[in-house]
Write a protein that holds these residues in place. Structure first.
Motif, PDB file in Angstrom:
ATOM      1  N   ILE A   5      39.160 102.737 -21.004  1.00 22.11           N
ATOM      2  CA  ILE A   5      40.293 102.786 -21.921  1.00 22.11           C
ATOM      3  C   ILE A   5      39.838 102.229 -23.268  1.00 22.11           C
ATOM      4  CG2 ILE A   5      42.599 101.896 -22.385  1.00 22.11           C
ATOM      5  CD1 ILE A   5      43.055 101.823 -19.365  1.00 22.11           C
ATOM      6  N   LYS A   6      40.174 102.937 -24.330  1.00 30.21           N
ATOM      7  CA  LYS A   6      39.773 102.519 -25.673  1.00 30.21           C
ATOM      8  C   LYS A   6      40.916 101.838 -26.416  1.00 30.21           C
ATOM      9  CE  LYS A   6      36.567 106.394 -26.276  1.00 30.21           C
ATOM     10  NZ  LYS A   6      36.265 107.547 -27.110  1.00 30.21           N
ATOM     11  N   GLY A   7      41.967 101.479 -25.752  1.00 29.72           N
ATOM     12  CA  GLY A   7      43.164 100.999 -26.438  1.00 29.72           C
ATOM     13  C   GLY A   7      43.427  99.535 -26.239  1.00 29.72           C
ATOM     14  N   PRO A   8      44.542  99.040 -26.753  1.00 32.62           N
ATOM     15  CA  PRO A   8      45.625  99.874 -27.264  1.00 32.62           C
ATOM     16  C   PRO A   8      45.191 100.607 -28.541  1.00 32.62           C
ATOM     17  CG  PRO A   8      46.061  97.584 -27.823  1.00 32.62           C
ATOM     18  CD  PRO A   8      44.825  97.605 -26.954  1.00 32.62           C
ATOM     19  N   ALA A   9      45.707 101.810 -28.657  1.00 35.66           N
ATOM     20  CA  ALA A   9      45.342 102.655 -29.794  1.00 35.66           C
ATOM     21  C   ALA A   9      46.594 103.098 -30.531  1.00 35.66           C
ATOM     22  CB  ALA A   9      44.548 103.872 -29.313  1.00 35.66           C
ATOM     23  N   ILE A  10      46.390 103.598 -31.733  1.00 34.15           N
ATOM     24  CA  ILE A  10      47.501 104.020 -32.581  1.00 34.15           C
ATOM     25  C   ILE A  10      47.169 105.373 -33.222  1.00 34.15           C
ATOM     26  CG2 ILE A  10      46.610 102.726 -34.568  1.00 34.15           C
ATOM     27  CD1 ILE A  10      49.546 102.113 -35.314  1.00 34.15           C
ATOM     28  N   PHE A  11      48.170 106.229 -33.279  1.00 35.41           N
ATOM     29  CA  PHE A  11      48.042 107.515 -33.964  1.00 35.41           C
ATOM     30  C   PHE A  11      48.353 107.264 -35.434  1.00 35.41           C
ATOM     31  CE2 PHE A  11      50.050 111.949 -34.574  1.00 35.41           C
ATOM     32  CZ  PHE A  11      48.852 112.478 -35.007  1.00 35.41           C
ATOM     33  N   LEU A  12      47.403 107.541 -36.303  1.00 34.51           N
ATOM     34  CA  LEU A  12      47.515 107.161 -37.709  1.00 34.51           C
ATOM     35  C   LEU A  12      48.417 108.066 -38.544  1.00 34.51           C
ATOM     36  CD1 LEU A  12      43.781 106.233 -38.369  1.00 34.51           C
ATOM     37  CD2 LEU A  12      45.687 104.706 -37.791  1.00 34.51           C
ATOM     38  N   ALA A  13      48.744 109.258 -38.059  1.00 40.22           N
ATOM     39  CA  ALA A  13      49.451 110.238 -38.892  1.00 40.22           C
ATOM     40  C   ALA A  13      50.767 109.723 -39.453  1.00 40.22           C
ATOM     41  CB  ALA A  13      49.701 111.523 -38.106  1.00 40.22           C
ATOM     42  N   GLN A  14      51.567 109.061 -38.623  1.00 42.07           N
ATOM     43  CA  GLN A  14      52.899 108.666 -39.089  1.00 42.07           C
ATOM     44  C   GLN A  14      52.861 107.566 -40.142  1.00 42.07           C
ATOM     45  OE1 GLN A  14      51.785 108.353 -35.925  1.00 42.07           O
ATOM     46  NE2 GLN A  14      52.523 106.488 -34.978  1.00 42.07           N
ATOM     47  N   PHE A  15      51.698 106.972 -40.363  1.00 37.36           N
ATOM     48  CA  PHE A  15      51.579 105.916 -41.362  1.00 37.36           C
ATOM     49  C   PHE A  15      50.876 106.379 -42.633  1.00 37.36           C
ATOM     50  CE2 PHE A  15      51.634 104.010 -37.146  1.00 37.36           C
ATOM     51  CZ  PHE A  15      52.779 103.232 -37.258  1.00 37.36           C
ATOM     52  N   ALA A  16      50.194 107.511 -42.589  1.00 31.72           N
ATOM     53  CA  ALA A  16      49.419 107.996 -43.731  1.00 31.72           C
ATOM     54  C   ALA A  16      50.295 108.111 -44.973  1.00 31.72           C
ATOM     55  CB  ALA A  16      48.798 109.354 -43.407  1.00 31.72           C
ATOM     56  N   GLY A  17      49.766 107.675 -46.099  1.00 26.63           N
ATOM     57  CA  GLY A  17      50.524 107.738 -47.345  1.00 26.63           C
ATOM     58  C   GLY A  17      49.624 107.548 -48.548  1.00 26.63           C
ATOM     59  N   ASP A  18      50.241 107.441 -49.706  1.00 27.60           N
ATOM     60  CA  ASP A  18      49.497 107.326 -50.956  1.00 27.60           C
ATOM     61  C   ASP A  18      49.189 105.885 -51.343  1.00 27.60           C
ATOM     62  OD1 ASP A  18      49.572 110.075 -51.242  1.00 27.60           O
ATOM     63  OD2 ASP A  18      51.413 110.036 -52.438  1.00 27.60           O
ATOM     64  N   LYS A  19      49.864 104.920 -50.718  1.00 28.58           N
ATOM     65  CA  LYS A  19      49.707 103.520 -51.103  1.00 28.58           C
ATOM     66  C   LYS A  19      48.973 102.742 -50.016  1.00 28.58           C
ATOM     67  CE  LYS A  19      53.812 103.582 -53.937  1.00 28.58           C
ATOM     68  NZ  LYS A  19      55.240 103.444 -53.939  1.00 28.58           N
ATOM     69  N   ALA A  20      48.171 101.774 -50.466  1.00 29.32           N
ATOM     70  CA  ALA A  20      47.450 100.904 -49.536  1.00 29.32           C
ATOM     71  C   ALA A  20      48.463 100.140 -48.673  1.00 29.32           C
ATOM     72  CB  ALA A  20      46.576  99.932 -50.318  1.00 29.32           C
ATOM     73  N   PRO A  21      48.175  99.915 -47.423  1.00 32.34           N
ATOM     74  CA  PRO A  21      46.907 100.163 -46.752  1.00 32.34           C
ATOM     75  C   PRO A  21      46.833 101.523 -46.050  1.00 32.34           C
ATOM     76  CG  PRO A  21      48.292  98.887 -45.298  1.00 32.34           C
ATOM     77  CD  PRO A  21      49.082  99.139 -46.562  1.00 32.34           C
TER      78      PRO A  21
END
Length: 176
Positions: A5-21
């Motif tokens: 198991i490589k987790g806990p893991a997170i799917f990054l898509a729902q957080f992607a945006g133009d501002k850091a982080p």
């Protein structure tokens, strides 16, 4: 069969945006690691996270992507082609709605859109291999979706336009 198991893991898509982080792979991996995650699933349609075609064709670039993720103590669990995968099998009723998941150059052309999607999935397979991954996350699309599930969301005005068209077609008949 043993698995790791490589987790806990997170799917990054729902957080992607133009501002850091959330604006690039390095920043979002630092953020995810700070929350205690051990793995990330990378959405391949977020160009600030990965250039999928480049990762498919350059082991050096794939190693750079892996290095960014690993530098934060994270592993890549899989690449994701959820949006592009859906375009492999689109019911014609959803053509307009699904165009939004494809580049403008194939909008309004279901055959070209499907060809683009298939090539994207093939690139994702090559990129996964270059990254040393043996799993992948995607959606298959479905020619039956109009009959069982309302996805994707309807574009604004679509239902209203349908009723307007019904009125245009039926008004002369009803008037007669």
């Amino acid at each position: 069969m043993a698995t790791t198991i490589k987790g806990p893991a997170i799917f990054l898509a729902q957080f992607a945006g133009d501002k850091a982080p959330f604006d690039n792979l390095d920043n979002i991996c630092r953020w995810a690691a700070g929350l205690g995650y051990k793995g990330v699933q990378i959405p391949t349609w977020v160009s600030s996270f990965i250039d999928l075609e480049k990762a498919a064709n350059s082991k050096t670039y794939a190693d750079e992507i892996k290095g960014i993720v690993n530098s934060h103590g994270l592993e890549i669990t899989e690449l994701s082609t959820h949006l592009q995968g859906q375009l492999v099998a689109v019911h014609p009723a959803y053509d307009a709605a699904f165009d939004g998941f494809a580049p403008a150059s194939v909008h309004g052309n279901p055959k070209a859109r499907q060809e683009w999607a298939v090539q994207t999935l093939l690139n994702a397979a090559k990129a996964s291999k270059n990254l040393g991954l043996n799993a992948h996350a995607t959606f298959s699309g479905s020619l039956a979706w109009p009959y069982i599930y309302p996805w994707p969301q309807r574009p604004a005005g679509l239902v209203e336009e349908a009723f307007d068209e019904l009125a245009r077609r039926w008004t002369p008949i009803l008037n007669a």
